[in-house]
Design an enzyme around this catalytic site. Structure first.
Site, PDB file in Angstrom:
ATOM      1  N   ASP A 243       0.394   1.870   8.615  1.00  0.00           N
ATOM      2  CA  ASP A 243      -0.057   1.120   9.797  1.00  0.00           C
ATOM      3  C   ASP A 243       0.948   1.178  10.956  1.00  0.00           C
ATOM      4  OD1 ASP A 243      -2.235   0.479   8.337  1.00  0.00           O
ATOM      5  OD2 ASP A 243      -1.805  -1.660   8.149  1.00  0.00           O
TER       6      ASP A 243
ATOM      7  N   GLY B 162       0.838  -1.204   0.000  1.00  0.00           N
ATOM      8  CA  GLY B 162       0.000   0.000   0.000  1.00  0.00           C
ATOM      9  C   GLY B 162       0.868   1.247   0.000  1.00  0.00           C
TER      10      GLY B 162
ATOM     11  N   ARG C 176       0.884  -5.273  -5.073  1.00  0.00           N
ATOM     12  CA  ARG C 176       0.982  -6.256  -3.987  1.00  0.00           C
ATOM     13  C   ARG C 176       1.458  -7.614  -4.519  1.00  0.00           C
ATOM     14  NH1 ARG C 176      -0.560  -4.436   0.877  1.00  0.00           N
ATOM     15  NH2 ARG C 176      -2.039  -2.719   0.992  1.00  0.00           N
TER      16      ARG C 176
ATOM     17  N   ASP D 140       5.907  -5.009   5.802  1.00  0.00           N
ATOM     18  CA  ASP D 140       6.366  -6.360   6.136  1.00  0.00           C
ATOM     19  C   ASP D 140       6.304  -7.312   4.942  1.00  0.00           C
ATOM     20  OD1 ASP D 140       3.640  -6.160   6.280  1.00  0.00           O
ATOM     21  OD2 ASP D 140       3.413  -7.393   8.077  1.00  0.00           O
TER      22      ASP D 140
ATOM     23  N   ARG E 191      -4.466  -3.160  10.165  1.00  0.00           N
ATOM     24  CA  ARG E 191      -4.803  -4.575   9.984  1.00  0.00           C
ATOM     25  C   ARG E 191      -4.451  -5.417  11.200  1.00  0.00           C
ATOM     26  NH1 ARG E 191      -5.743  -7.988   5.808  1.00  0.00           N
ATOM     27  NH2 ARG E 191      -5.896  -6.239   4.384  1.00  0.00           N
TER      28      ARG E 191
ATOM     29  N   ASP F 245       3.366  -0.743  11.763  1.00  0.00           N
ATOM     30  CA  ASP F 245       3.502  -2.007  12.490  1.00  0.00           C
ATOM     31  C   ASP F 245       4.777  -2.793  12.160  1.00  0.00           C
ATOM     32  OD1 ASP F 245       2.788  -2.717   9.943  1.00  0.00           O
ATOM     33  OD2 ASP F 245       1.058  -3.933  10.489  1.00  0.00           O
TER      34      ASP F 245
ATOM     35  N   THR G 155       4.878   1.950   6.008  1.00  0.00           N
ATOM     36  CA  THR G 155       3.465   1.594   6.050  1.00  0.00           C
ATOM     37  C   THR G 155       2.745   2.620   6.900  1.00  0.00           C
ATOM     38  OG1 THR G 155       1.759   0.066   6.845  1.00  0.00           O
ATOM     39  CG2 THR G 155       3.873  -0.089   7.937  1.00  0.00           C
TER      40      THR G 155
END
Ligand code: F6P
Length: 343
Positions: free
Chosen positions: A127, A10, A72, A103, A171, A129, A125
């Site tokens: 996110d 993304g 992706r 990741d 996510r 994470d 990201t």
């Protein structure tokens, strides 16, 4: 020295700033840079490269998205995938590869590094994470965009005395929900780190109503788990090449349950991709720039199989394989801050 650079997964605000910094530093060292289009797809399916010159990328620091496109595509899905990627690296005469991704993208970089390819990872990201870095760029820009939207939702929610439920990306980890929720003064923040029961949310809403609060803002991460419901709520059963289902819908689900059980008027909004396209805030532009510079310095030093990382306020490099182990979850200290305001 010819360096290939690619962006996978993304998009995140700051990708272009990394590319710009890579090109700038590379030119200083007399290195050539080519952009590989569409992430790993560009080394596996249709090889398409674009030469990158600083004079052409000088002004992209403020632009969200990625000028070299992303995908992706996962070469590890194809038994011959890594072999094909390695062949293309050879055909393109790349002396080094800088992979910018989260990741998933970096798991492929890790595999290539294990096979001896000269790869450097740059974590990315919204996110936030990725385990090996304190922050990924793009995260705080996404939080800023989410916070603006949440501020607006609070206003309209208050005027109509409604319960507003906002779903944000996240996510495996609820960093965006946690930061944007705290920053906007949300009443309840629901994260993947803490599975919740619908009945508890309903009780919370009733309690707040009894205390005299007529409007509430609830922020929920798309990957939040409902304890009395199996699995995350998904939009689609289809999976992407990294095995992820398309998340989305937990906010709507929750809003319906709240309205049904409390009778209070409830609305839900999915902020989703909207928060991914904002022009990067200053922190992310600077972090991306520092990451890009460091990545090329590592190439120059011949330190391959490394990942750039933010540790406190310093940019360091860590082992790509070690840096990708596990998922960085919202920590206890931040969870306690959330609890101080959301109870
Ligand atoms: O990049 C991570 C992420 O932002 C997740 O939070 C989200 O689930 C996913 O991307 C959405 O991806 P796509 O753009 O493929 O729909």
């Amino acid at each position: 020295m010819r360096i290939g650079v690619l962006t996978g997964g993304g998009d995140a605000p700051g990708l272009n700033a990394v590319i710009r910094a890579v090109v700038k530093r590379a030119e200083e060292y007399g290195f050539e840079v080519v952009g590989i289009k569409r992430g790993w797809a560009g080394l596996l399916e249709k090889v398409e490269i674009v030469p990158l010159k600083y004079s052409e990328v000088e002004n992209i620091i403020k632009d969200a998205g990625t000028i070299i496109l992303t995908s992706r595509t996962n070469p590890l899905k194809d038994p011959e995938g890594i072999k094909k990627v390695r062949e293309n690296i050879k055909k393109l005469k790349l002396d080094a590869l800088i992979a910018i991704g989260g990741d998933d993208t970096l798991s492929v970089a890790k595999k290539l590094a294990e096979e001896g390819e000269k790869v450097i990872g740059v974590p990315k990201t919204i996110d936030n994470d990725v385990p090996g870095t304190d922050f990924t760029f793009g995260f705080l820009t996404a939080v800023e965009a989410a916070m603006d939207a949440l501020d607006n939702l609070k206003v309209t929610g208050a005027s109509h005395e409604r319960i507003m439920v906002a779903e944000v990306m996240g996510r495996h980890a609820g960093w965006i929900a946690a930061y944007s929720g705290v920053a906007s003064g949300a009443d309840l923040i629901l994260l993947p780190e803490r599975p919740f029961k619908i009945s508890d949310v309903v009780e919370f809403v009733k309690k707040k109503k009894a205390e005299g609060k007529n409007s509430l803002l609830i922020v929920v991460a798309e990957g939040a788990l409902i304890a009395d419901y199996s699995g995350p709520i998904t939009k689609d059963v289809k999976k992407d090449q990294f095995g992820h289902v398309l998340l989305g819908g937990i906010g709507d689900f929750l809003a319906k349950e709240i309205e049904k059980t409390t009778g209070l008027e409830t609305r839900s909004v999915i902020l989703g991709h909207v928060i991914r396209g904002k022009s990067p805030i200053a922190f992310d532009r600077v972090l991306s720039t520092r990451f890009g510079i460091k990545a090329v310095d590592l190439v120059k030093e011949g330190k391959f199989g490394r990942m750039v990382s933010l540790s406190g306020t310093k940019i360091i490099d860590i082992d790509l394989i070690e840096g990708m182990k596990g998922t960085r979850l919202v920590d206890e200290e931040l969870l306690k801050v959330i609890d101080a305001f959301c109870s």
